[in-house]
Design an enzyme around this catalytic site. Structure first.
Site: not given
Length: 286
Positions: A85, A136
């Protein structure tokens, strides 16, 4: 002779105790790290490190990066890969135009981009760094504008590109905004102390190594998880083609981009000392 040193990080989960009850479950990030390990091993890197999920703590990763800075000499190649993440925290030292610091979401806490840059700034002049961040907001792992790309059409487009046949359960590698805000609120003193302890000068300006980053997406995009690999890593591996690819880093990047959907466009950037010679080299070559 130059040596290769590889540090490969992959997290399929994070500790809910730190992240407001959220475990950040992903599927393919450990596999991404394993595949980078396989490339480094096949390329006969002298040191190959793999750090997965529960072992991928803030302390462990900073220690590993400090060890790389101690060992690596001019001309050596440092392969640094992260799959997991990406997050954001409020910028406390006013070095971000959007007032947000970007992070790697490690098991027990977020590693702020300023900390990553500080660790890279410790590398000796002449060290080559090839960095992949399949996460991301990873365009530069430093500057970003958050964008939620779960809108109409995104999942259908991704479903044509990924192994995973179930687009309705597509996993993106972003920390939900509500979780990000609560994580910071619950751990505000910790993160504010980390930022306060960083040097006032921009570590990027003092980086003596050449750091070539090919990221999973642009700063304002989300990276997608998959059934076997993340979307970015899956296409990287296809272009690499078990070592048959023989072009430059820029060509490598361009061919990956051609395979990606428009909503996820890998970025290419250089920080530290520019080196056209390094850019012209074939990826992973010591």
């Amino acid at each position: 002779m130059a040596q290769g040193y590889s540090l490969n990080i992959g997290l399929n989960l994070v500790d809910p105790a730190h992240y407001a009850g959220w475990d950040g479950a992903l599927v393919a990030c450990e596999a991404d790290a394993e595949d980078m390990v396989a490339i480094a091993t096949e390329r006969k890197f002298s040191t190959v490190r793999k750090v997965l999920t529960k072992d991928a703590t803030r302390g462990r990763i900073l220690k590993e990066m400090d060890e790389a800075a101690r060992v690596l000499q001019p001309g050596d190649l440092f392969l640094l890969t992260y799959s997991g993440h990406g997050g954001q925290l409020p910028d406390r030292n006013s070095d971000e135009s959007d007032a947000q610091d970007e992070t790697w979401v490690l098991y027990d806490g977020e590693l702020i981009d300023d900390e990553i840059h500080l660790a890279l700034s410790k590398l000796k002049q002449g060290v080559r760094v090839l960095m992949f961040s399949d996460s991301c907001h990873s365009g530069t792992v430093s500057k970003a504008a958050y964008a939620a790309l779960r809108g109409s059409g995104s999942l259908e487009l991704l479903s044509d590109t990924l192994h995973d046949p179930a687009p309705e359960v597509r996993r993106f590698k972003d920390m939900p905004t509500a979780i990000a805000l609560r994580t910071y609120r619950d751990n505000k003193a910790f993160y504010d102390d980390v930022m306060a302890g960083l040097p006032k000068d921009d570590p990027i300006a003092k980086t003596k190594a050449t750091v070539l980053l090919i990221s999973g997406c642009q700063d304002n995009q989300l990276s997608s998880d998959g059934a076997f690999n993340g979307l970015f890593t899956a296409n990287l591996l296809r272009v690499y083609n078990s070592g048959k690819f023989r072009g430059s880093h820029r060509t490598f990047h361009r061919r990956i981009v051609r395979r990606m959907p428009p909503l996820q466009s890998p970025n290419y950037s250089i920080v530290g000392v520019p080196s056209r010679e390094f850019e012209r080299e074939t990826p992973f070559e010591v």
